[in-house]
Design a protein around this motif. Sequence first.
Motif, PDB file in Angstrom:
ATOM      1  N   GLU A 181       0.837  -1.196   0.000  1.00  0.00           N
ATOM      2  CA  GLU A 181       0.000   0.000   0.000  1.00  0.00           C
ATOM      3  C   GLU A 181       0.871   1.245   0.000  1.00  0.00           C
ATOM      4  OE1 GLU A 181      -1.344   0.318   4.561  1.00  0.00           O
ATOM      5  OE2 GLU A 181      -2.464  -1.216   3.472  1.00  0.00           O
ATOM      6  N   ASP A 182       0.241   2.360  -0.383  1.00  0.00           N
ATOM      7  CA  ASP A 182       0.978   3.628  -0.458  1.00  0.00           C
ATOM      8  C   ASP A 182       0.557   4.594   0.639  1.00  0.00           C
ATOM      9  OD1 ASP A 182      -1.521   4.437  -1.279  1.00  0.00           O
ATOM     10  OD2 ASP A 182      -0.882   5.148  -3.257  1.00  0.00           O
ATOM     11  N   GLY A 183      -0.102   4.100   1.657  1.00  0.00           N
ATOM     12  CA  GLY A 183      -0.585   4.944   2.731  1.00  0.00           C
ATOM     13  C   GLY A 183      -2.064   5.264   2.595  1.00  0.00           C
ATOM     14  N   HIS A 184      -2.591   5.142   1.385  1.00  0.00           N
ATOM     15  CA  HIS A 184      -4.003   5.430   1.151  1.00  0.00           C
ATOM     16  C   HIS A 184      -4.713   4.256   0.484  1.00  0.00           C
ATOM     17  CE1 HIS A 184      -3.342   9.611   2.212  1.00  0.00           C
ATOM     18  NE2 HIS A 184      -2.310   9.626   1.393  1.00  0.00           N
ATOM     19  N   ASN A 185      -4.031   3.601  -0.434  1.00  0.00           N
ATOM     20  CA  ASN A 185      -4.654   2.549  -1.233  1.00  0.00           C
ATOM     21  C   ASN A 185      -3.838   1.266  -1.187  1.00  0.00           C
ATOM     22  OD1 ASN A 185      -6.612   4.445  -2.369  1.00  0.00           O
ATOM     23  ND2 ASN A 185      -4.882   5.253  -3.518  1.00  0.00           N
ATOM     24  N   GLU A 186      -4.536   0.140  -1.301  1.00  0.00           N
ATOM     25  CA  GLU A 186      -3.861  -1.138  -1.481  1.00  0.00           C
ATOM     26  C   GLU A 186      -3.610  -1.296  -2.979  1.00  0.00           C
ATOM     27  OE1 GLU A 186      -6.126  -4.335   0.220  1.00  0.00           O
ATOM     28  OE2 GLU A 186      -5.792  -3.624   2.260  1.00  0.00           O
ATOM     29  N   LEU A 187      -2.333  -1.380  -3.337  1.00  0.00           N
ATOM     30  CA  LEU A 187      -1.978  -1.436  -4.751  1.00  0.00           C
ATOM     31  C   LEU A 187      -1.915  -2.861  -5.277  1.00  0.00           C
ATOM     32  CD1 LEU A 187       0.766   1.331  -4.691  1.00  0.00           C
ATOM     33  CD2 LEU A 187      -1.653   1.556  -5.281  1.00  0.00           C
ATOM     34  N   THR A 188      -1.502  -3.803  -4.443  1.00  0.00           N
ATOM     35  CA  THR A 188      -1.478  -5.206  -4.850  1.00  0.00           C
ATOM     36  C   THR A 188      -1.558  -6.086  -3.609  1.00  0.00           C
ATOM     37  OG1 THR A 188      -0.332  -6.877  -6.176  1.00  0.00           O
ATOM     38  CG2 THR A 188       1.047  -5.439  -4.880  1.00  0.00           C
ATOM     39  N   THR A 189      -2.123  -7.272  -3.776  1.00  0.00           N
ATOM     40  CA  THR A 189      -2.215  -8.246  -2.688  1.00  0.00           C
ATOM     41  C   THR A 189      -1.844  -9.612  -3.242  1.00  0.00           C
ATOM     42  OG1 THR A 189      -4.536  -8.730  -3.109  1.00  0.00           O
ATOM     43  CG2 THR A 189      -4.070  -6.996  -1.515  1.00  0.00           C
ATOM     44  N   VAL A 218       7.595  -9.233  -6.215  1.00  0.00           N
ATOM     45  CA  VAL A 218       6.387  -8.411  -6.185  1.00  0.00           C
ATOM     46  C   VAL A 218       6.528  -7.329  -7.237  1.00  0.00           C
ATOM     47  CG1 VAL A 218       4.991  -6.856  -4.775  1.00  0.00           C
ATOM     48  CG2 VAL A 218       6.117  -8.806  -3.711  1.00  0.00           C
ATOM     49  N   LYS A 219       5.517  -7.225  -8.105  1.00  0.00           N
ATOM     50  CA  LYS A 219       5.513  -6.191  -9.137  1.00  0.00           C
ATOM     51  C   LYS A 219       4.409  -5.203  -8.770  1.00  0.00           C
ATOM     52  CE  LYS A 219       5.625  -5.578 -14.127  1.00  0.00           C
ATOM     53  NZ  LYS A 219       6.893  -4.895 -14.192  1.00  0.00           N
ATOM     54  N   VAL A 220       4.813  -3.960  -8.520  1.00  0.00           N
ATOM     55  CA  VAL A 220       3.852  -2.928  -8.126  1.00  0.00           C
ATOM     56  C   VAL A 220       4.333  -1.572  -8.618  1.00  0.00           C
ATOM     57  CG1 VAL A 220       4.922  -2.646  -5.855  1.00  0.00           C
ATOM     58  CG2 VAL A 220       2.550  -1.955  -6.182  1.00  0.00           C
ATOM     59  N   LYS A 221       3.400  -0.767  -9.127  1.00  0.00           N
ATOM     60  CA  LYS A 221       3.721   0.569  -9.619  1.00  0.00           C
ATOM     61  C   LYS A 221       3.041   1.594  -8.719  1.00  0.00           C
ATOM     62  CE  LYS A 221       3.646   3.287 -13.875  1.00  0.00           C
ATOM     63  NZ  LYS A 221       5.064   3.477 -14.070  1.00  0.00           N
ATOM     64  N   LYS A 222       3.779   2.663  -8.402  1.00  0.00           N
ATOM     65  CA  LYS A 222       3.231   3.734  -7.570  1.00  0.00           C
ATOM     66  C   LYS A 222       2.088   4.422  -8.292  1.00  0.00           C
ATOM     67  CE  LYS A 222       7.200   5.253  -4.862  1.00  0.00           C
ATOM     68  NZ  LYS A 222       8.000   6.437  -4.493  1.00  0.00           N
ATOM     69  N   ALA A 223       1.005   4.709  -7.560  1.00  0.00           N
ATOM     70  CA  ALA A 223      -0.108   5.471  -8.129  1.00  0.00           C
ATOM     71  C   ALA A 223       0.218   6.959  -8.114  1.00  0.00           C
ATOM     72  CB  ALA A 223      -1.383   5.202  -7.342  1.00  0.00           C
ATOM     73  N   ASP A 224       0.967   7.394  -7.106  1.00  0.00           N
ATOM     74  CA  ASP A 224       1.372   8.791  -6.955  1.00  0.00           C
ATOM     75  C   ASP A 224       2.883   8.812  -6.724  1.00  0.00           C
ATOM     76  OD1 ASP A 224       1.533  11.507  -6.493  1.00  0.00           O
ATOM     77  OD2 ASP A 224       0.564  11.435  -4.527  1.00  0.00           O
ATOM     78  N   PRO A 225       3.647   9.589  -7.469  1.00  0.00           N
ATOM     79  CA  PRO A 225       5.109   9.559  -7.333  1.00  0.00           C
ATOM     80  C   PRO A 225       5.616  10.049  -5.973  1.00  0.00           C
ATOM     81  CG  PRO A 225       4.446  11.275  -8.879  1.00  0.00           C
ATOM     82  CD  PRO A 225       3.217  10.511  -8.536  1.00  0.00           C
ATOM     83  N   ASN A 226       4.806  10.780  -5.209  1.00  0.00           N
ATOM     84  CA  ASN A 226       5.253  11.325  -3.923  1.00  0.00           C
ATOM     85  C   ASN A 226       4.923  10.427  -2.740  1.00  0.00           C
ATOM     86  OD1 ASN A 226       6.245  13.625  -5.179  1.00  0.00           O
ATOM     87  ND2 ASN A 226       4.277  14.662  -5.048  1.00  0.00           N
ATOM     88  N   THR A 227       4.664   9.165  -2.969  1.00  0.00           N
ATOM     89  CA  THR A 227       4.305   8.261  -1.879  1.00  0.00           C
ATOM     90  C   THR A 227       5.419   7.261  -1.622  1.00  0.00           C
ATOM     91  OG1 THR A 227       3.211   6.752  -3.412  1.00  0.00           O
ATOM     92  CG2 THR A 227       1.834   8.418  -2.348  1.00  0.00           C
ATOM     93  N   THR A 228       5.369   6.650  -0.458  1.00  0.00           N
ATOM     94  CA  THR A 228       6.296   5.577  -0.105  1.00  0.00           C
ATOM     95  C   THR A 228       5.509   4.282  -0.066  1.00  0.00           C
ATOM     96  OG1 THR A 228       7.632   7.080   1.230  1.00  0.00           O
ATOM     97  CG2 THR A 228       7.869   4.720   1.671  1.00  0.00           C
TER      98      THR A 228
END
Length: 170
Positions: free
Chosen positions: A107-115, A134-144
């Motif tokens: 997750e990026d702090g707000h959304n679950e990106l992959t499970t 694990v393959k995951v792409k950030k939804a927002d570039p300013n997130t961790t």
Amino acid sequence: MKKFLLLLLTVGVLQGCTGGTQSSVEPQTPPATTQPETPSTQPETPAPSQPQTPAEKPPAAEQPESSEGVYANDIFRKVTVKKTGDDTFEVKGQAQVFEGTVSYVVEDGHNELTTGSIQTSAGAPEWGDFTHTVKVKKADPNTTLMLILFETSMKDGSRRMELIIPLPEK
């Protein structure tokens, strides 16, 4: 009649004094106030000036086991995460989980990106090894991105013993 009442009263008072128990009465002596003996060959060590409190230690889930980038808690150990590509990460470690199944979410702090889930080489009570990409792409570039490893409870489906790991930027 007066003698009978006096006898009953005396028996009642005596029973009240003994507390109704049938135990032998032993004289009570105060405990001796002696200090434990210490060997004379070892010097006394002074107490630490400031004892550590549990609030000063980071939680086990966020505390590296032996070096930076190695994570552990009660059911995970020797967990490392390495960035292998632009949006791919390799997760390695050991887990002691029911039927050898480790669940994860990124997750990026707000959304679950992959499970997903990872199968280990052995189920509890043994420690099973695992390696997963694990393959995951950030939804927002300013997130961790945070990888959360956990065991799914067979009782109610809740997350047990979460291990939260920040995914490396480079």
